[in-house]
Design a protein around this motif. Structure first.
Motif, mmCIF file in Angstrom:
data_model
loop_
_atom_site.group_PDB
_atom_site.id
_atom_site.type_symbol
_atom_site.label_atom_id
_atom_site.label_comp_id
_atom_site.label_asym_id
_atom_site.label_seq_id
_atom_site.Cartn_x
_atom_site.Cartn_y
_atom_site.Cartn_z
ATOM 1 N N UNK A 1 0.813 -1.213 0.000
ATOM 2 C CA UNK A 1 0.000 0.000 0.000
ATOM 3 C C UNK A 1 0.850 1.268 0.000
ATOM 4 N N UNK A 2 2.009 1.225 0.683
ATOM 5 C CA UNK A 2 2.821 2.451 0.772
ATOM 6 C C UNK A 2 3.246 2.961 -0.598
ATOM 7 N N UNK B 1 11.339 5.822 -2.327
ATOM 8 C CA UNK B 1 10.551 4.611 -2.561
ATOM 9 C C UNK B 1 11.241 3.617 -3.482
ATOM 10 N N UNK C 1 -1.550 13.845 -0.494
ATOM 11 C CA UNK C 1 -1.750 12.562 0.183
ATOM 12 C C UNK C 1 -3.220 12.241 0.457
ATOM 13 N N UNK C 2 -3.993 13.241 0.869
ATOM 14 C CA UNK C 2 -5.393 12.976 1.204
ATOM 15 C C UNK C 2 -6.134 12.384 0.003
ATOM 16 N N UNK D 1 -5.338 8.583 -0.475
ATOM 17 C CA UNK D 1 -6.151 7.705 0.367
ATOM 18 C C UNK D 1 -7.559 7.579 -0.201
ATOM 19 N N UNK D 2 -8.107 8.719 -0.619
ATOM 20 C CA UNK D 2 -9.498 8.744 -1.083
ATOM 21 C C UNK D 2 -9.672 7.898 -2.348
ATOM 22 N N UNK E 1 -9.376 4.250 -1.637
ATOM 23 C CA UNK E 1 -10.584 3.748 -0.985
ATOM 24 C C UNK E 1 -11.708 3.526 -1.984
ATOM 25 N N UNK F 1 -7.896 -6.219 4.972
ATOM 26 C CA UNK F 1 -6.622 -6.383 5.641
ATOM 27 C C UNK F 1 -6.918 -7.160 6.907
ATOM 28 N N UNK G 1 3.201 9.046 8.247
ATOM 29 C CA UNK G 1 2.130 8.214 7.706
ATOM 30 C C UNK G 1 1.241 9.020 6.767
ATOM 31 N N UNK G 2 0.833 10.188 7.218
ATOM 32 C CA UNK G 2 -0.240 10.894 6.520
ATOM 33 C C UNK G 2 0.251 11.764 5.379
ATOM 34 N N UNK G 3 1.545 12.101 5.333
ATOM 35 C CA UNK G 3 1.952 12.850 4.159
ATOM 36 C C UNK G 3 3.121 12.208 3.418
ATOM 37 N N UNK H 1 3.454 8.698 3.433
ATOM 38 C CA UNK H 1 3.003 7.349 3.097
ATOM 39 C C UNK H 1 3.993 6.271 3.494
ATOM 40 N N UNK I 1 2.189 2.456 6.083
ATOM 41 C CA UNK I 1 0.735 2.403 5.917
ATOM 42 C C UNK I 1 0.179 1.059 6.411
ATOM 43 N N UNK J 1 -2.971 0.807 8.887
ATOM 44 C CA UNK J 1 -4.295 0.270 8.596
ATOM 45 C C UNK J 1 -4.572 -1.001 9.392
ATOM 46 N N UNK K 1 -12.455 0.084 2.413
ATOM 47 C CA UNK K 1 -12.672 1.349 1.702
ATOM 48 C C UNK K 1 -13.012 2.517 2.623
ATOM 49 N N UNK L 1 -10.022 3.747 4.445
ATOM 50 C CA UNK L 1 -9.143 4.583 3.630
ATOM 51 C C UNK L 1 -9.717 5.986 3.460
ATOM 52 N N UNK L 2 -11.025 6.077 3.293
ATOM 53 C CA UNK L 2 -11.636 7.402 3.156
ATOM 54 C C UNK L 2 -11.455 8.184 4.461
ATOM 55 N N UNK M 1 -9.014 7.783 6.537
ATOM 56 C CA UNK M 1 -7.598 8.168 6.562
ATOM 57 C C UNK M 1 -7.387 9.409 5.714
ATOM 58 N N UNK M 2 -8.111 9.475 4.600
ATOM 59 C CA UNK M 2 -8.001 10.639 3.722
ATOM 60 C C UNK M 2 -8.413 11.911 4.462
ATOM 61 N N UNK N 1 -5.821 12.827 7.007
ATOM 62 C CA UNK N 1 -4.682 13.404 6.301
ATOM 63 C C UNK N 1 -4.974 14.835 5.870
ATOM 64 N N UNK N 2 -6.222 15.049 5.463
ATOM 65 C CA UNK N 2 -6.644 16.387 5.041
ATOM 66 C C UNK N 2 -6.507 17.373 6.206
ATOM 67 N N UNK O 1 -3.208 18.795 6.670
ATOM 68 C CA UNK O 1 -2.793 19.823 5.708
ATOM 69 C C UNK O 1 -2.855 21.208 6.346
#
Lengths: 264, 203
Positions: free
Chosen positions: A30-31, A106, A202-203, A206-207, A210, A230, B18-20, B22, B25, B29, B177, B180-181, B183-184, B187-188, B191
């Motif tokens: 995933x990373x 990476x 990044x946000x 993720x979106x 998902x 997972x 993690x959030x910017x 990656x 992860x 999760x 899913x 992940x949303x 997490x988005x 993460x937002x 910002x």
């Protein structure tokens, strides 16, 4: 074990692309998926680099499967994988320096990409060489395809371009302009969408991930397959070595393959 | 001193691992379902990150000295793997209480990309922050900040997840899913910290 079974090379090759797509079905790696899918070219570059490592390491690990003692197998796998990553790193630095720059940390981190160690543990460690090579190639293509999908959505929505930067990546090998008649220096720019920068942040990663997974789950459900999850330790290559799975409350139904691996 | 503070703020808030960036992860999760495991896992990650940096940062200057920089990846991952094994054995024998708290997470951390990531990024920072004379102290602070940022993200997310468990989620989004949303969105929210380091005049 699996060696006595009849092996269908076509199946080993194709299962990784859709049925057992490493990213969207097995939820591995995933990373790099999230980090490098900001543009199509980036994502596919990452996918190809990982595929090369995956095929090579699968071949070598499978060839050595009777030599490597099962207790020391994880460090042995890591050494094999790290050697190939170093080779790929040097090749990328020499021939596609732009990709090296955009993938950054990476590229060396392919070493700890769970897809590669996961396939070594789940497949190459107990199957013959040719089947392992097919498995690696299929999984690599699946990984690249998932990155391509993610990259397409994110680049079009987030930057308003498509295939941007392709000329700096492969321009030195192929004369793109002469070959196709297009000037790719801006990618296929001017798609006509006002970019929503959020999607390359990044946000947005993720979106999009998902949403893509929700879509794949929906498709799988229609076919009567279980959805991707997972499941704590199910997808983890260290299931045999680590005690996480025995934590109260974290227990998940183990799949028979992993159980078999643990008792070997 | 200012630069140390800048590294801390960057690692924990503005450039959260993690959030910017990656990195890490999978545990983010996988292990964030319960607050207790999230804290235990992150504490182990901080511990291993500090240890790995303490060993690999000096080792890197040795590699540079003998012109062997291309061996970085393979040397670092082996050093980390060996280190984690040794720490596990030592803790098990001599510091039983710490082993009970962190031990179970250690094998999982060997191939956690956050640990190898912080080690490699520290080496990259030598050139990146050449003006600040990036050295061992900076590398250690940076590693701690990265680990603390990991812990912050894990703890926050464990809280978010416990809410999702009881929420009425559309069928197609159930499970990973919606995680992940979520997490988005977390993460937002991070910002919002963008520009904090520059705004405080730390760099």
């Amino acid at each position: 074990m699996a060696e006595t079974k009849k092996i269908s090379y076509g199946h080993e090759l194709t299962k990784g692309i859709l049925k057992e797509n490493p990213v969207l079905r097995l939820v591995l790696g995933t990373c790099p998926t999230l980090a490098t899918s900001t543009s199509v070219v980036n994502g596919v570059g990452m996918g190809i680099a990982a595929t090369i490592v995956l095929v090579c390491s699968n071949i070598v690990i499978s060839a050595l499967r009777k030599v490597i003692p099962s207790k020391a197998r994880i460090p042995a796998y890591i050494v094999v994988i790290a050697s190939f990553v170093t080779m790929v790193q040097m090749l990328v630095k020499a021939f596609v320096p732009a990709l090296d720059k955009s993938l950054g940390v990476f590229l060396p981190l392919i070493v700890v990409n769970c897809i590669i160690l996961g396939r070594a543990e789940a497949f190459a460690g107990k199957n013959p060489v040719l089947a392992s090579a097919c498995d690696g190639l299929g999984m690599g293509i699946g990984f690249t395809a998932a990155l391509f999908c993610m990259g397409t959505v994110r680049e079009i929505l987030g930057a308003g371009t498509f295939l941007s930067g392709i000329d700096t990546m492969i321009g030195s090998f192929v004369d793109l302009k002469g070959f196709t008649g297009f000037d790719f220096s801006e990618g296929l720019a001017n798609i006509g969408l006002a970019p929503m920068t959020l999607f390359i942040l990044p946000a947005g990663g993720f979106f999009v991930f998902g949403m893509l997974m929700a879509l794949v789950n929906r498709l799988a459900e229609k076919k009567g397959k279980p959805k991707a999850a997972l499941e704590g330790c199910k997808g983890c290559p260290h299931a045999a070595a680590c005690a996480m799975c025995e934590l109260p409350g974290e227990q998940t139904p183990e799949d028979p393959e992993k159980k078999e691996a643990a008792t070997v | 001193m200012k630069f140390y503070l800048a590294l801390l703020i960057m690692g924990i808030l503005t450039q959260n691992f993690v959030l910017s960036k990656f990195l890490g992860i999978c545990p983010f999760l996988g292990v964030s379902k319960k607050l207790k495991t999230a804290v235990g896992m992150s504490a182990a990650v901080i511990f291993v990150m500090l240890l790995a940096t303490a060993v690999t940062f000096p080792l890197n200057s040795l590699l540079v000295k003998y012109d062997l920089e291309y061996l970085q990846t393979i040397v670092f991952i082996l050093v980390i793997a060996a280190l984690v094994q040794i720490v596990e054995i030592v803790l098990k024998k001599y510091v039983k209480s710490l082993y009970n708290a962190l031990g179970i997470y250690l094998p999982l951390i060997t191939t956690n990309c956050a640990v190898l990531g912080v080690v490699i990024l520290n080496i990259d920072n030598i050139a990146g922050y050449a003006a600040q004379n990036y050295g061992f102290g900076h590398a250690m602070v940076n590693s701690f900040a990265a680990g603390a940022g990991f812990m912050l993200a894990m703890v926050l997310f464990a809280g978010v997840r416990s809410r999702i468990e009881t929420a009425d989620v559309p069928k197609g989004l159930q499970g990973l899913p919606i995680t992940l949303v979520a997490a988005s969105i977390v993460s937002l929210s991070f910002l919002g910290f963008a520009g904090l380091v520059e705004g405080l005049g730390l760099i």
